[in-house]
Each structure stands twice: as C-alpha cells, then as structure tokens.
Write a protein that holds these residues in place. Structure first.
Motif, PDB file in Angstrom:
ATOM      1  N   SER A  48       0.828  -1.203   0.000  1.00  0.00           N
ATOM      2  CA  SER A  48       0.000   0.000   0.000  1.00  0.00           C
ATOM      3  C   SER A  48       0.868   1.260   0.000  1.00  0.00           C
ATOM      4  N   LEU A 108      -0.660   8.578  -0.875  1.00  0.00           N
ATOM      5  CA  LEU A 108      -0.258   9.640  -1.792  1.00  0.00           C
ATOM      6  C   LEU A 108      -0.729  10.964  -1.213  1.00  0.00           C
ATOM      7  N   ALA A 141       0.001   8.117  -9.530  1.00  0.00           N
ATOM      8  CA  ALA A 141      -1.064   7.285  -8.958  1.00  0.00           C
ATOM      9  C   ALA A 141      -1.523   6.223  -9.954  1.00  0.00           C
ATOM     10  N   GLN A 143      -1.080   2.197  -9.421  1.00  0.00           N
ATOM     11  CA  GLN A 143      -2.263   1.338  -9.515  1.00  0.00           C
ATOM     12  C   GLN A 143      -2.010   0.213 -10.518  1.00  0.00           C
ATOM     13  N   TYR A 151      -0.401  -1.874  -6.547  1.00  0.00           N
ATOM     14  CA  TYR A 151      -0.414  -1.323  -5.191  1.00  0.00           C
ATOM     15  C   TYR A 151      -1.825  -0.889  -4.808  1.00  0.00           C
ATOM     16  N   LEU A 210      -3.837   1.915  -3.167  1.00  0.00           N
ATOM     17  CA  LEU A 210      -3.557   3.331  -2.991  1.00  0.00           C
ATOM     18  C   LEU A 210      -4.442   3.964  -1.931  1.00  0.00           C
ATOM     19  N   PRO A 251      -5.178   7.717  -1.495  1.00  0.00           N
ATOM     20  CA  PRO A 251      -5.011   9.117  -1.869  1.00  0.00           C
ATOM     21  C   PRO A 251      -5.447  10.038  -0.727  1.00  0.00           C
ATOM     22  N   TYR A 311      -9.820   5.087  -6.285  1.00  0.00           N
ATOM     23  CA  TYR A 311      -9.678   4.880  -4.842  1.00  0.00           C
ATOM     24  C   TYR A 311     -10.286   6.063  -4.100  1.00  0.00           C
TER      25      TYR A 311
END
Length: 138
Positions: free
Chosen positions: A17, A20, A35, A39, A43, A45, A47, A58
C-alpha cells in the motif's frame, strides 16, 4: 546497486500500500500519473487530498489523520511552504519510508525527515520503481 537503491528496491518489492499525500484528482498532473502507474503495478492506494472524492478509483481521505488502514510507504506531493505535522500519523499508520517528490518545499522535506523513517528526498516513487523493478507488477 548502492545502499539507497537496495533499500528502495526492498521497500518497493515488499510493499502493498502507498499513501499519496497531496495527490491531484486531475488527470493532467504528474501526481495523477504517478497514482495511475502505481495502480497499474498492483499497489493499494490511499489518496490523501482535499480535492475530489476519488483518485484513480480509490476513495480519498481529506487528511492523513483520517486514514485508518495501515500504509507501507508514502509519497508526498505537497508544494506549499506550510509544513504538515506528519510524525504521529506516520507512526500510527506504520509507514516504513517516505518518497518526497521533486518540487516539494524545503519545509515539507524537513517535516518528512522529522518522522524518523527513511526519507528519499527529491525522488519520484514512479521513476524509482521503473528504474529498480522494471515495470514489474508489485
């Protein structure tokens, strides 16, 4: 491979994970490109932005203190001179390292360094991933 590269390789190849911090919901921005790439590499994410309700599918958290799930690594896109308070949240979330993207202010870099975890300043997590893992799925 130098020591920093070996550490980044280990972190990127074993992490699941990525938070961001300051990612933009606008597809025409570098942070959104990062991002999207992360993705595509598998991973999960997290945000963190005060913008839209989602980034690359996400759901967003409005601030780091609203994140509840553990986070392996964090990438910071903040350009403001206002330094965020990160130490408590980084510790609470279990963040193992922070990438400070090019363009972040010196105050943001300093706040990241105060967290006590490894910090890769002026590094793009996407470029490091491409360079070290060669676009391999995470």
């Amino acid at each position: 491979m130098n020591t920093a590269d070996a550490s980044m390789f280990d972190l990127l190849s074993h992490s699941q994970s990525v938070a961001l911090l300051g990612v933009s919901p606008r597809p025409d921005t570098p942070s959104y490109e990062v991002a999207s790439y992360l993705q595509s590499q598998g991973y999960q994410l997290v945000p963190v932005t005060d913008g839209d309700d989602s980034v690359v599918g996400y759901p967003t958290a409005k601030s780091l203190d609203k994140v509840t799930e553990p986070v392996d690594v964090m990438s910071v896109f903040l350009t403001s001179d206002q330094a965020p308070a990160l130490t408590d949240d980084v510790s609470r979330l279990g963040v193992k390292a922070i990438w400070v993207q090019p363009g972040c202010s010196a105050n943001v870099e300093q706040a990241c360094k105060q967290t006590g975890v490894p910090v890769y300043t002026n590094h793009c997590i996407m470029r490091d991933h491409q360079r070290l893992l060669g676009n391999a799925k995470a």
